[in-house]
Design a protein around this motif. Structure first.
Motif: not given
Length: 281
Positions: A115-130
């Motif tokens: 997985f290569r993930i780039y996000e500019h204004n949000v934490i990626p869903g895979l690493f979000q808290t509930a």
């Protein structure tokens, strides 16, 4: 999967047809000559070149073979698939609830190894808290007019995160510092999310880089994107998920990812940026 809106589909088919026409002209065939070689009616050549008809995979392979361009067939086939299924419209997918949107990607996550993930204004869903995910999903349920299945959708998102703990996968994550400072929910929710990122950094399968604000850089990503192995790139807009399957385009996204990495802080420097955002809450 839904089809591209009609105007976009028509424009994309015209572009694809122009590419086929270029191959024919480079091979110095008339339309009738090419039709005879590949076993088409001559009118089909015209329909394909003008975008009035979509080519099948078999059509493309035969066309490329006749023109001595077999090496271009895979890329043109991927382009043709993208023309028909480049957009997955959220409002249609979420008519049965957000849970469906969360679970539809599970097979893709399961088969991806890099997985290569780039996000500019949000934490990626895979690493979000509930809590963070709940705040985000609540907004999208309301914005898209989807049935309110927040509890089920949240459960599905949390279940999807289990892929992180399974072996044989690598997660290269690039975040703009702005993503650490964009709140979803209360200050407490944001603090919990930033603390979660400090924990994520310690995972051996995760490489987390943070691109500092107000620093010299060589490139700016115009949108967040996810690269799944070397087979698919996904981007999200407010109304749709765009899927890129053309090998040439995927390579361009991979190149952009590497360029953005050159501006990122890693290890203690990345941790310091997260800790600073946490302290400033």
């Amino acid at each position: 999967m839904t089809t591209v809106p009609s105007s976009s589909a028509r424009q994309a088919r015209v572009a694809l047809g122009a590419r086929l026409r270029e191959l024919r002209k480079e091979a110095e065939f008339s339309g009738r000559e090419l039709a005879r070689l590949v076993g088409f009616h001559y009118s089909k050549v015209s329909r394909l070149e003008t975008g009035a008809q979509s080519p099948t995979d078999r059509d493309i392979r035969a066309w490329c073979a006749a023109c001595g361009a077999d090496d271009q067939a895979p890329d043109i086939i991927a382009t043709a698939h993208a023309v028909e299924s480049a957009y997955v419209e959220f409002q249609r997918q979420t008519r049965a609830g957000m849970k469906r949107l969360m679970t539809s990607a599970v097979p893709l996550y399961e088969r991806t190894r890099h997985f290569r993930i780039y996000e500019h204004n949000v934490i990626p869903g895979l690493f979000q808290t509930a809590e963070y995910a709940s705040a985000m999903l609540s907004f999208w349920i309301d914005f898209l007019g989807a049935p309110n299945d927040l509890e089920q959708a949240l459960h599905a998102r949390m279940e999807r995160q289990k892929v992180i703990s399974r072996g044989g996968r690598r997660f290269a994550v690039l975040l703009e510092e702005q993503a650490l400072r964009t709140w979803f929910g209360t200050a407490e929710v944001q603090a919990g999310q930033l603390d979660r990122m400090l924990t994520v950094m310690r995972l051996p399968s995760v490489s987390l880089g943070v691109i500092p604000m107000m620093s010299e850089r060589t490139a700016v990503g115009s949108a967040g994107f996810w690269i799944f192995d070397d087979s698919l790139v996904c981007l999200e807009t407010p109304t749709a998920s765009i899927e890129v399957t053309r090998p040439q385009e995927i390579r361009q996204y991979a190149r952009m990812f590497e360029i953005l990495k050159s501006s990122a802080a890693y290890g203690p420097d990345a941790r310091a940026l997260i800790t600073k955002a946490l302290d400033e809450l």
